[in-house]
Scaffold this active site. Structure first.
Site, PDB file in Angstrom:
ATOM      1  N   GLU A  27      -5.867   4.090   5.256  1.00  0.00           N
ATOM      2  CA  GLU A  27      -5.489   4.022   3.835  1.00  0.00           C
ATOM      3  C   GLU A  27      -5.866   5.292   3.071  1.00  0.00           C
ATOM      4  OE1 GLU A  27      -6.738   0.847   1.262  1.00  0.00           O
ATOM      5  OE2 GLU A  27      -5.712  -0.664   2.439  1.00  0.00           O
ATOM      6  N   ARG A  44       0.829  -1.226   0.000  1.00  0.00           N
ATOM      7  CA  ARG A  44       0.000   0.000   0.000  1.00  0.00           C
ATOM      8  C   ARG A  44       0.858   1.270   0.000  1.00  0.00           C
ATOM      9  NH1 ARG A  44      -2.381  -3.461  -1.167  1.00  0.00           N
ATOM     10  NH2 ARG A  44      -4.368  -4.267  -0.437  1.00  0.00           N
ATOM     11  N   SER A  82     -11.134  -0.704   2.289  1.00  0.00           N
ATOM     12  CA  SER A  82     -10.530  -0.966   3.606  1.00  0.00           C
ATOM     13  C   SER A  82     -10.042   0.361   4.168  1.00  0.00           C
ATOM     14  CB  SER A  82      -9.343  -1.917   3.464  1.00  0.00           C
ATOM     15  OG  SER A  82      -9.785  -3.135   2.928  1.00  0.00           O
TER      16      SER A  82
HETATM   17  C1  LIG Z   1     -15.542  -0.645  -2.341  1.00  0.00           C
HETATM   18  C2  LIG Z   1     -14.061  -0.392  -2.429  1.00  0.00           C
HETATM   19  C3  LIG Z   1     -13.181  -1.446  -2.569  1.00  0.00           C
HETATM   20  C4  LIG Z   1     -11.795  -1.221  -2.649  1.00  0.00           C
HETATM   21  N1  LIG Z   1     -10.956  -2.294  -2.772  1.00  0.00           N
HETATM   22  C5  LIG Z   1      -9.618  -2.098  -2.827  1.00  0.00           C
HETATM   23  C6  LIG Z   1      -8.721  -3.212  -2.928  1.00  0.00           C
HETATM   24  O1  LIG Z   1      -9.139  -4.360  -3.002  1.00  0.00           O
HETATM   25  N2  LIG Z   1      -7.385  -2.970  -2.950  1.00  0.00           N
HETATM   26  C7  LIG Z   1      -6.883  -1.694  -2.895  1.00  0.00           C
HETATM   27  O2  LIG Z   1      -5.652  -1.549  -2.921  1.00  0.00           O
HETATM   28  N3  LIG Z   1      -7.703  -0.620  -2.817  1.00  0.00           N
HETATM   29  C8  LIG Z   1      -9.048  -0.785  -2.778  1.00  0.00           C
HETATM   30  N4  LIG Z   1      -9.895   0.295  -2.671  1.00  0.00           N
HETATM   31  C9  LIG Z   1      -9.332   1.651  -2.595  1.00  0.00           C
HETATM   32  C10 LIG Z   1      -9.320   2.415  -3.945  1.00  0.00           C
HETATM   33  O3  LIG Z   1     -10.308   1.927  -4.807  1.00  0.00           O
HETATM   34  C11 LIG Z   1      -7.980   2.343  -4.666  1.00  0.00           C
HETATM   35  O4  LIG Z   1      -6.950   2.826  -3.844  1.00  0.00           O
HETATM   36  C12 LIG Z   1      -8.001   3.149  -5.972  1.00  0.00           C
HETATM   37  O5  LIG Z   1      -6.864   2.829  -6.738  1.00  0.00           O
HETATM   38  C13 LIG Z   1      -8.047   4.662  -5.767  1.00  0.00           C
HETATM   39  O6  LIG Z   1      -8.147   5.267  -7.052  1.00  0.00           O
HETATM   40  P1  LIG Z   1      -9.007   6.560  -7.323  1.00  0.00           P
HETATM   41  O7  LIG Z   1      -8.884   6.871  -8.770  1.00  0.00           O
HETATM   42  O8  LIG Z   1     -10.384   6.407  -6.805  1.00  0.00           O
HETATM   43  O9  LIG Z   1      -8.197   7.642  -6.474  1.00  0.00           O
HETATM   44  P2  LIG Z   1      -8.773   8.763  -5.478  1.00  0.00           P
HETATM   45  O10 LIG Z   1      -9.512   8.125  -4.376  1.00  0.00           O
HETATM   46  O11 LIG Z   1      -9.456   9.834  -6.242  1.00  0.00           O
HETATM   47  O12 LIG Z   1      -7.399   9.352  -4.907  1.00  0.00           O
HETATM   48  C14 LIG Z   1      -6.614   8.595  -4.012  1.00  0.00           C
HETATM   49  C15 LIG Z   1      -5.234   9.260  -3.904  1.00  0.00           C
HETATM   50  O13 LIG Z   1      -4.569   9.176  -5.160  1.00  0.00           O
HETATM   51  C16 LIG Z   1      -4.241  10.477  -5.650  1.00  0.00           C
HETATM   52  N5  LIG Z   1      -4.443  10.451  -7.111  1.00  0.00           N
HETATM   53  C17 LIG Z   1      -5.475   9.884  -7.788  1.00  0.00           C
HETATM   54  N6  LIG Z   1      -5.287  10.019  -9.115  1.00  0.00           N
HETATM   55  C18 LIG Z   1      -4.120  10.689  -9.277  1.00  0.00           C
HETATM   56  C19 LIG Z   1      -3.377  11.138 -10.422  1.00  0.00           C
HETATM   57  N7  LIG Z   1      -3.797  10.936 -11.678  1.00  0.00           N
HETATM   58  N8  LIG Z   1      -2.198  11.802 -10.209  1.00  0.00           N
HETATM   59  C20 LIG Z   1      -1.750  12.020  -8.947  1.00  0.00           C
HETATM   60  N9  LIG Z   1      -2.405  11.626  -7.838  1.00  0.00           N
HETATM   61  C21 LIG Z   1      -3.578  10.962  -8.003  1.00  0.00           C
HETATM   62  C22 LIG Z   1      -5.181  11.429  -4.931  1.00  0.00           C
HETATM   63  O14 LIG Z   1      -4.604  12.737  -4.839  1.00  0.00           O
HETATM   64  C23 LIG Z   1      -5.320  10.753  -3.579  1.00  0.00           C
HETATM   65  O15 LIG Z   1      -4.225  11.090  -2.762  1.00  0.00           O
HETATM   66  C24 LIG Z   1     -11.287   0.102  -2.594  1.00  0.00           C
HETATM   67  C25 LIG Z   1     -12.188   1.179  -2.463  1.00  0.00           C
HETATM   68  C26 LIG Z   1     -13.560   0.933  -2.381  1.00  0.00           C
HETATM   69  C27 LIG Z   1     -14.499   2.097  -2.248  1.00  0.00           C
END
Ligand SMILES: Cc1cc2nc3c(=O)[nH]c(=O)nc-3n(C[C@H](O)[C@H](O)[C@H](O)COP(=O)(O)OP(=O)(O)OC[C@H]3O[C@@H](n4cnc5c(N)ncnc54)[C@H](O)[C@@H]3O)c2cc1C
Length: 342
Positions: free
Chosen positions: A336, A164, A239
């Site tokens: 996280e 992570r 999580s």
């Molecule tokens: C139901 C559910 C299940 C999930 N299951 C998992 C799992 O199994 N495993 C896991 O690892 N995670 C899981 N997650 C967490 C999440 O989905 C992941 O971490 C995902 O990759 C976050 O991506 P996002 O585009 O939504 O980023 P965001 O939530 O929009 O941003 C997260 C972080 O990334 C940064 N960021 C996003 N895009 C960029 C970019 N283009 N450039 C620079 N910084 C950026 C943001 O500034 C922020 O700090 C889950 C979440 C949910 C709601």
């Protein structure tokens, strides 16, 4: 450049809490992104980069600055030395990308099916699930340096991926906008069946990539770990806490008082303890409610917006869980998600 003003952020997140962004922009090209950053710099605006909003908690007062949501799309496939090189824009939906790879018989991301968010978010915390991590297939990450405006390419080693973790959420936090992620996938490769749930399910059989994707989606659905508008247990940020990595002696001390404390290997003299187990044994059971916030009825690690929660209620529950685990086990749980506007 004209920015949108007072844009509500809650609908752009999976937890559905939080106030508005004072300014908001969705650049679709690198030139637009550069112009957006330059303008924000000239106006002295704080910046937050938002992806799919699945790993953020936005404060009730929102973000008093500019939220930039990169909308770079496009996926390119290219065969090189028998391997498939795949480049995906940061704004591509992650699970749609995984689905396409599985359909094309490209192995390497199948166990990451169903993770919400965008491609650009996956390297940030090195997303992982069911025995697979995105760092296993990332070759490089293309970024724009927010300060200099230069494009920089980070190799897999440069990203310093760990559990992570990457440079993007640690040493180089808030310094780059991820534009594109480059993967190397295996043509007609075998799926990864490394996680207990999957091993048991396939029981010695030889599943296809599509079988593993379907199984992962089914297991995730049973835990409300795929986004489903009709399922309040999925109104979460996934999580909420990382599984703590502790010294073997810390684990042994806890294990002396309980039967079968779950653990996973985490390098020499260290083990990863299940955060879910710690939370339940500190007194917070599935389905627990505290105001509008709660713990998923199907997954003890997911803090949910059970019923019209405010961000303050989500934080109050997070604090209560951290305090209880610290008092009971002397372990500090690390969240996280990224906290925005606090
Ligand atoms: C139901 C559910 C299940 C999930 N299951 C998992 C799992 O199994 N495993 C896991 O690892 N995670 C899981 N997650 C967490 C999440 O989905 C992941 O971490 C995902 O990759 C976050 O991506 P996002 O585009 O939504 O980023 P965001 O939530 O929009 O941003 C997260 C972080 O990334 C940064 N960021 C996003 N895009 C960029 C970019 N283009 N450039 C620079 N910084 C950026 C943001 O500034 C922020 O700090 C889950 C979440 C949910 C709601």
């Amino acid at each position: 450049m004209i920015f949108e003003e007072n844009v509500s952020l809650a609908p752009l997140t999976t937890l559905k809490v939080g106030g508005p962004a004072r300014y908001f922009a969705q650049p679709t090209s690198v030139d637009e992104l550069k112009a957006t950053l330059a303008e924000a710099h000239d106006r002295g605006l704080a910046i937050f980069i938002l992806g799919g909003g699945s790993n953020v908690v936005v404060s009730d007062s929102g973000f008093d600055g500019l939220v930039i949501r990169p909308a770079f799309v496009g996926v390119q496939f290219e065969v090189e030395d028998g391997k498939m090189r795949v480049s995906a824009g940061a704004g591509e939906n992650w699970d749609t990308f995984v689905e396409s790879c599985v359909k094309m018989e490209l192995a390497g991301v199948e166990a990451l099916s169903g993770i919400p968010g965008l491609v650009g978010g996956t390297p940030i915390q090195n997303v992982g699930a069911y025995g697979q991590e995105v760092s296993e297939t990332i070759v490089s990450v293309e970024c724009l340096n927010r300060e200099s405006g230069a494009i920089e390419i980070f190799s897999n080693a440069d990203c310093r991926f760990a559990y992570r973790q990457s440079i993007f959420n640690s040493t180089h936090r808030d310094r780059y906008v991820i534009l594109k992620v480059n993967f190397e996938l295996t043509r007609n490769g075998k799926p990864k069946v490394a996680y207990r749930d999957l091993i048991e399910r396939f029981d010695g059989r030889d599943p296809s990539l599509a079988d593993v994707r379907a199984a992962v989606l089914e297991i995730r659905r049973s835990k409300s770990m795929v986004i489903d508008a009709s399922d309040p247990n999925s109104r979460s940020a996934g999580s909420f806490f990382k599984n703590p990595i502790v010294k073997q002696e810390v684990y042994d001390h806890i294990a002396a008082g309980f039967d079968n404390v779950p653990k996973f290997p985490a390098g020499r003299d260290h083990v990863k303890i299940s955060a879910a187990w710690l939370i339940e044994n500190a007194g917070f059971q599935k389905g627990y409610r505290m105001g509008g916030a709660g713990i998923s009825a199907r997954h003890p690690l997911a803090i949910i917006n059970a019923d019209g929660a405010t961000a303050a209620e989500i934080i109050a529950l997070k604090d209560a869980i951290q305090q209880a685990v610290s008092e009971r086990f002397s372990i500090d749980l690390t969240p996280e998600p990224t906290f925005v506007g606090f």
